[in-house]
Design a protein around this motif. Sequence first.
Motif, PDB file in Angstrom:
ATOM      1  N   GLY A 101       0.840  -0.975  -0.033  1.00  0.00           N
ATOM      2  CA  GLY A 101       0.053  -0.023  -0.015  1.00  0.00           C
ATOM      3  C   GLY A 101       0.865   1.199   0.080  1.00  0.00           C
ATOM      4  O   GLY A 101       1.768   1.502  -0.714  1.00  0.00           O
ATOM      5  N   ALA A 102       0.668   2.073   0.980  1.00  0.00           N
ATOM      6  CA  ALA A 102       1.547   3.234   1.166  1.00  0.00           C
ATOM      7  C   ALA A 102       2.638   3.130   1.841  1.00  0.00           C
ATOM      8  O   ALA A 102       3.489   4.060   1.951  1.00  0.00           O
ATOM      9  N   THR A 103       3.015   1.942   2.232  1.00  0.00           N
ATOM     10  CA  THR A 103       4.205   1.818   3.314  1.00  0.00           C
ATOM     11  C   THR A 103       5.139   1.124   2.332  1.00  0.00           C
ATOM     12  O   THR A 103       5.263   0.148   1.746  1.00  0.00           O
ATOM     13  N   ALA A 104       6.512   1.861   2.019  1.00  0.00           N
ATOM     14  CA  ALA A 104       7.549   1.429   1.335  1.00  0.00           C
ATOM     15  C   ALA A 104       8.617   1.103   2.598  1.00  0.00           C
ATOM     16  O   ALA A 104       9.112   1.755   3.425  1.00  0.00           O
ATOM     17  N   TYR A 105       9.096  -0.181   2.685  1.00  0.00           N
ATOM     18  CA  TYR A 105       9.893  -0.806   3.622  1.00  0.00           C
ATOM     19  C   TYR A 105      11.510  -0.405   3.059  1.00  0.00           C
ATOM     20  O   TYR A 105      11.763  -0.046   2.145  1.00  0.00           O
ATOM     21  N   THR A 106      12.256  -0.427   4.212  1.00  0.00           N
ATOM     22  CA  THR A 106      13.794  -0.035   3.981  1.00  0.00           C
ATOM     23  C   THR A 106      14.573  -1.354   4.656  1.00  0.00           C
ATOM     24  O   THR A 106      14.015  -2.112   5.215  1.00  0.00           O
ATOM     25  N   LEU A 107      15.881  -0.964   4.381  1.00  0.00           N
ATOM     26  CA  LEU A 107      16.695  -1.946   5.203  1.00  0.00           C
ATOM     27  C   LEU A 107      17.137  -1.622   6.418  1.00  0.00           C
ATOM     28  O   LEU A 107      17.087  -2.262   7.438  1.00  0.00           O
ATOM     29  N   ASN A 108      17.358  -0.242   6.786  1.00  0.00           N
ATOM     30  CA  ASN A 108      17.970   0.187   8.025  1.00  0.00           C
ATOM     31  C   ASN A 108      17.413   1.792   8.464  1.00  0.00           C
ATOM     32  O   ASN A 108      18.347   2.397   8.937  1.00  0.00           O
ATOM     33  N   ALA A 109      16.198   1.843   8.230  1.00  0.00           N
ATOM     34  CA  ALA A 109      15.458   3.172   8.661  1.00  0.00           C
ATOM     35  C   ALA A 109      14.360   2.875   9.238  1.00  0.00           C
ATOM     36  O   ALA A 109      14.158   1.640   9.855  1.00  0.00           O
ATOM     37  N   ALA A 110      13.369   3.823   8.999  1.00  0.00           N
ATOM     38  CA  ALA A 110      11.949   3.733   9.624  1.00  0.00           C
ATOM     39  C   ALA A 110      11.563   2.586   8.825  1.00  0.00           C
ATOM     40  O   ALA A 110      11.907   2.450   7.528  1.00  0.00           O
ATOM     41  N   SER A 111      10.359   1.814   9.111  1.00  0.00           N
ATOM     42  CA  SER A 111       9.728   0.654   8.644  1.00  0.00           C
ATOM     43  C   SER A 111      10.615  -0.214   7.858  1.00  0.00           C
ATOM     44  O   SER A 111      10.555  -0.627   6.686  1.00  0.00           O
ATOM     45  N   LYS A 112      11.463  -0.878   8.409  1.00  0.00           N
ATOM     46  CA  LYS A 112      12.346  -1.938   8.231  1.00  0.00           C
ATOM     47  C   LYS A 112      11.538  -3.087   7.670  1.00  0.00           C
ATOM     48  O   LYS A 112      10.490  -3.621   8.415  1.00  0.00           O
ATOM     49  N   LEU A 113      12.147  -3.744   6.650  1.00  0.00           N
ATOM     50  CA  LEU A 113      11.370  -5.019   6.326  1.00  0.00           C
ATOM     51  C   LEU A 113      11.469  -6.017   7.188  1.00  0.00           C
ATOM     52  O   LEU A 113      10.678  -6.876   7.515  1.00  0.00           O
ATOM     53  N   PHE A 114      12.814  -5.970   7.732  1.00  0.00           N
ATOM     54  CA  PHE A 114      13.066  -7.035   8.610  1.00  0.00           C
ATOM     55  C   PHE A 114      14.118  -6.597   9.853  1.00  0.00           C
ATOM     56  O   PHE A 114      14.727  -5.712   9.397  1.00  0.00           O
ATOM     57  N   ALA A 115      14.185  -6.947  10.802  1.00  0.00           N
ATOM     58  CA  ALA A 115      15.165  -6.437  12.033  1.00  0.00           C
ATOM     59  C   ALA A 115      15.150  -7.695  13.126  1.00  0.00           C
ATOM     60  O   ALA A 115      14.082  -8.213  13.433  1.00  0.00           O
ATOM     61  N   ILE A 116      16.158  -7.383  13.874  1.00  0.00           N
ATOM     62  CA  ILE A 116      16.334  -8.143  15.122  1.00  0.00           C
ATOM     63  C   ILE A 116      16.656  -7.195  16.244  1.00  0.00           C
ATOM     64  O   ILE A 116      17.622  -6.541  16.170  1.00  0.00           O
ATOM     65  N   ALA A 117      15.851  -6.910  17.052  1.00  0.00           N
ATOM     66  CA  ALA A 117      16.024  -6.165  18.296  1.00  0.00           C
ATOM     67  C   ALA A 117      15.188  -6.464  19.361  1.00  0.00           C
ATOM     68  O   ALA A 117      14.283  -7.215  19.536  1.00  0.00           O
TER      69      ALA A 117
END
Length: 302
Positions: free
Chosen positions: A286-302
């Motif tokens: 939709g309106a969400t574009a995912y990123t690697l290392n900014a807001a809205s990451k496609l995947f992350a471990i935290a």
Amino acid sequence: MPNQRIFEAQGLTSNGVAIGGMSAIGVNGEYVDVVQSAADGAIGVEDVDRAGLDVKATLSSTDVTKANALLDALVGNSVFDGREAGLATWHRMTIGNILWNSMRMNMSLNADATVQYDGRVRFADGTKSLADVVTVAGVSMVVPTLTYPARLYRPNAASFDPDPVGGADVILPLHLRSVSLSLSAPIIADYGDADIGHTSVDRGPWQALTVTLTHRDAKVETPSHVNAKLLGAGRGALTVNLLGRGGAAAQTLTVNNLLFTGATEAHKGETFTDYTITGVAGWKNGATAYTLNAASKLFAIA
């Protein structure tokens, strides 16, 4: 004369990202074009020449939480130290201009979570050779600065939310065995004129993130069982808890925009049935574009 072996490679910083738990880093240089003449009546091939030095790099580590930062980092130097055999001295090695373009991450019950990367070297100019790409500094008595990874293992408490806003439709597969992620982008490389190596090395668009989850949850679910329910669900968010090693804090793997695309099950007599579900995550919903290392990451471990 002391022997010339080195071991205990450690203290890696690659493209500005400090990486702990390094198990191996490798370099492979090879000319992509080897030109051979015809035998032309002689006893064999007369002339052999070469062009287009291509240098590939690999890295294996247990520092899985650094994957986003490393894949998103600008091209730079990779610096690490190797200990000299029989001595208290170190060789510092520098590999220049690695563009990392793929990763494979695996998290399982009985081993540290691991990640492997592949990359290509961009030669700074046409006069540079392998001797310029991999350089070794003089002997140093300084002990390398170590980076300690947040080691993780034992994936558990998985949750898949197809909304993802929570609610009764959340699917909770139990008894996880392993979770793996893979991501890659094509490399576009070329050399020309009098270049020794590839002076043009660029990364194409990231492909979809691939996720594979194996579990042993055989409970009855509508319409049939857990894998059938996951495969029938829409795209959503997957979260998996990962225990910290050595008493460290647990962390959470999150994969957004995930759509399951395949399911298999292996029924065996000598052990429990394994259920495997695979899926892909695209970079826009939709309106969400995912990123690697900014807001809205496609995947992350935290």
